[in-house]
Design a protein around this motif. Sequence first.
Motif, PDB file in Angstrom:
ATOM      1  N   PRO A 200     -14.030 -19.199  -3.015  1.00 51.01           N
ATOM      2  CA  PRO A 200     -14.152 -18.041  -3.908  1.00 51.01           C
ATOM      3  C   PRO A 200     -13.693 -16.747  -3.234  1.00 51.01           C
ATOM      4  N   MET A 201     -13.184 -15.813  -4.045  1.00 52.59           N
ATOM      5  CA  MET A 201     -12.659 -14.555  -3.524  1.00 52.59           C
ATOM      6  C   MET A 201     -13.677 -13.425  -3.535  1.00 52.59           C
ATOM      7  N   GLN A 202     -14.793 -13.601  -4.223  1.00 53.12           N
ATOM      8  CA  GLN A 202     -15.717 -12.488  -4.481  1.00 53.12           C
ATOM      9  C   GLN A 202     -16.033 -11.643  -3.255  1.00 53.12           C
ATOM     10  N   ASP A 203     -16.290 -12.275  -2.132  1.00 51.91           N
ATOM     11  CA  ASP A 203     -16.744 -11.526  -0.956  1.00 51.91           C
ATOM     12  C   ASP A 203     -15.630 -11.248   0.046  1.00 51.91           C
ATOM     13  N   ARG A 204     -14.430 -11.543  -0.314  1.00 51.19           N
ATOM     14  CA  ARG A 204     -13.311 -11.335   0.611  1.00 51.19           C
ATOM     15  C   ARG A 204     -12.875  -9.874   0.598  1.00 51.19           C
ATOM     16  N   THR A 205     -12.742  -9.296   1.786  1.00 49.97           N
ATOM     17  CA  THR A 205     -12.292  -7.902   1.886  1.00 49.97           C
ATOM     18  C   THR A 205     -10.800  -7.878   2.203  1.00 49.97           C
ATOM     19  N   ILE A 206     -10.204  -6.699   2.040  1.00 48.90           N
ATOM     20  CA  ILE A 206      -8.758  -6.620   2.221  1.00 48.90           C
ATOM     21  C   ILE A 206      -8.335  -6.472   3.682  1.00 48.90           C
ATOM     22  N   LYS A 207      -9.288  -6.219   4.585  1.00 54.08           N
ATOM     23  CA  LYS A 207      -8.900  -5.972   5.980  1.00 54.08           C
ATOM     24  C   LYS A 207      -8.126  -7.131   6.601  1.00 54.08           C
ATOM     25  N   ASP A 208      -8.395  -8.347   6.154  1.00 52.41           N
ATOM     26  CA  ASP A 208      -7.689  -9.506   6.710  1.00 52.41           C
ATOM     27  C   ASP A 208      -6.439  -9.863   5.905  1.00 52.41           C
ATOM     28  N   HIS A 209      -6.179  -9.137   4.842  1.00 53.58           N
ATOM     29  CA  HIS A 209      -5.072  -9.497   3.952  1.00 53.58           C
ATOM     30  C   HIS A 209      -4.041  -8.392   3.773  1.00 53.58           C
ATOM     31  N   MET A 210      -4.310  -7.210   4.318  1.00 51.63           N
ATOM     32  CA  MET A 210      -3.371  -6.092   4.187  1.00 51.63           C
ATOM     33  C   MET A 210      -2.282  -6.204   5.252  1.00 51.63           C
ATOM     34  N   ALA A 211      -1.154  -5.570   4.981  1.00 52.28           N
ATOM     35  CA  ALA A 211      -0.080  -5.484   5.969  1.00 52.28           C
ATOM     36  C   ALA A 211      -0.467  -4.426   6.995  1.00 52.28           C
ATOM     37  N   LEU A 212      -0.374  -4.777   8.276  1.00 49.14           N
ATOM     38  CA  LEU A 212      -0.802  -3.864   9.336  1.00 49.14           C
ATOM     39  C   LEU A 212       0.352  -3.060   9.922  1.00 49.14           C
ATOM     40  N   ASN A 213       1.518  -3.669  10.017  1.00 49.34           N
ATOM     41  CA  ASN A 213       2.674  -2.982  10.596  1.00 49.34           C
ATOM     42  C   ASN A 213       3.340  -2.150   9.510  1.00 49.34           C
ATOM     43  N   VAL A 214       2.815  -0.941   9.313  1.00 52.74           N
ATOM     44  CA  VAL A 214       3.268  -0.092   8.221  1.00 52.74           C
ATOM     45  C   VAL A 214       4.341   0.856   8.712  1.00 52.74           C
ATOM     46  N   GLU A 215       5.480   0.784   8.062  1.00 52.66           N
ATOM     47  CA  GLU A 215       6.571   1.698   8.371  1.00 52.66           C
ATOM     48  C   GLU A 215       6.353   2.970   7.560  1.00 52.66           C
ATOM     49  N   THR A 216       6.391   4.098   8.239  1.00 55.46           N
ATOM     50  CA  THR A 216       6.202   5.374   7.556  1.00 55.46           C
ATOM     51  C   THR A 216       7.535   6.115   7.501  1.00 55.46           C
ATOM     52  N   ILE A 217       7.535   7.218   6.795  1.00 55.19           N
ATOM     53  CA  ILE A 217       8.743   8.023   6.647  1.00 55.19           C
ATOM     54  C   ILE A 217       8.358   9.477   6.921  1.00 55.19           C
ATOM     55  N   ASP A 218       9.273  10.243   7.467  1.00 52.52           N
ATOM     56  CA  ASP A 218       9.028  11.650   7.790  1.00 52.52           C
ATOM     57  C   ASP A 218       9.187  12.500   6.532  1.00 52.52           C
ATOM     58  N   GLY A 219       8.221  13.355   6.269  1.00 49.47           N
ATOM     59  CA  GLY A 219       8.265  14.226   5.100  1.00 49.47           C
ATOM     60  C   GLY A 219       9.449  15.179   5.100  1.00 49.47           C
ATOM     61  N   ASN A 220      10.023  15.437   6.269  1.00 51.82           N
ATOM     62  CA  ASN A 220      11.187  16.330   6.363  1.00 51.82           C
ATOM     63  C   ASN A 220      12.515  15.601   6.195  1.00 51.82           C
ATOM     64  N   MET A 221      12.454  14.285   6.035  1.00 45.98           N
ATOM     65  CA  MET A 221      13.679  13.506   5.875  1.00 45.98           C
ATOM     66  C   MET A 221      14.385  13.878   4.570  1.00 45.98           C
ATOM     67  N   ASN A 222      15.688  13.866   4.594  1.00 40.70           N
ATOM     68  CA  ASN A 222      16.500  14.090   3.406  1.00 40.70           C
ATOM     69  C   ASN A 222      16.241  12.967   2.403  1.00 40.70           C
ATOM     70  N   ILE A 223      16.129  13.318   1.141  1.00 41.83           N
ATOM     71  CA  ILE A 223      15.789  12.339   0.094  1.00 41.83           C
ATOM     72  C   ILE A 223      16.831  11.215   0.012  1.00 41.83           C
ATOM     73  N   PHE A 224      18.081  11.514   0.331  1.00 42.95           N
ATOM     74  CA  PHE A 224      19.122  10.492   0.272  1.00 42.95           C
ATOM     75  C   PHE A 224      19.071   9.565   1.476  1.00 42.95           C
ATOM     76  N   ASP A 225      18.628  10.087   2.620  1.00 44.73           N
ATOM     77  CA  ASP A 225      18.385   9.219   3.775  1.00 44.73           C
ATOM     78  C   ASP A 225      17.202   8.298   3.465  1.00 44.73           C
ATOM     79  N   ALA A 226      16.231   8.829   2.742  1.00 45.79           N
ATOM     80  CA  ALA A 226      15.085   8.012   2.328  1.00 45.79           C
ATOM     81  C   ALA A 226      15.547   6.900   1.385  1.00 45.79           C
ATOM     82  N   ALA A 227      16.456   7.220   0.470  1.00 45.13           N
ATOM     83  CA  ALA A 227      16.986   6.204  -0.449  1.00 45.13           C
ATOM     84  C   ALA A 227      17.634   5.079   0.346  1.00 45.13           C
ATOM     85  N   ASN A 228      18.379   5.446   1.382  1.00 45.07           N
ATOM     86  CA  ASN A 228      19.028   4.455   2.229  1.00 45.07           C
ATOM     87  C   ASN A 228      17.997   3.613   2.970  1.00 45.07           C
ATOM     88  N   LYS A 229      16.919   4.256   3.407  1.00 48.72           N
ATOM     89  CA  LYS A 229      15.851   3.537   4.111  1.00 48.72           C
ATOM     90  C   LYS A 229      15.188   2.514   3.180  1.00 48.72           C
TER      91      LYS A 229
END
Length: 155
Positions: free
Chosen positions: A87-116
């Motif tokens: 059963p899933m009732q008591d399962r938390t997301i800590k063991d199921h979430m993606a941990l290696n999260v790629e972030t983006i810089d807020g100052n990045m150009n929107i078109f460079d972000a599109a490419n990313k």
Amino acid sequence: MGIKSFQGARKQQSATEDSPSLRVSDYMSTNLITFSPDQSIETVMEALIKHRISGGPVVNEKNELIGIISEGDCIKQISDSRYYNMPMQDRTIKDHMALNVETIDGNMNIFDAANKFLEAKRRRFPIVENGKLVGQISQKDVLKAAMKLKGHNWK
């Protein structure tokens, strides 16, 4: 008697005044639905459905980004729970979430972000400043930016 001009002094326009902003931070979402690692899979699924989102950042009590949870992560849990008859009732997301999260810089150009987005094949990128989650840019945000900037010289 000369001709008098009734036109007042004109304001000098800077080169950047006419051009729209091209920074990610101007198009990112800041009012985010976030999750905590101890939330159950079911409450996350309910939130994804209710808010019509495909995933969201997972933060700790200090609003520091620690992962991302997505519809795909939840679907995998549904499949695993049926396959292993657990059963899933008591399962938390800590063991199921993606941990290696790629972030983006807020100052990045929107078109460079599109490419990313194209390179990384992601639906969203969190924006972190000084260790804290400050926003998120999605593919839809990039589409909105492109429509807003339509007709401008993109450099």
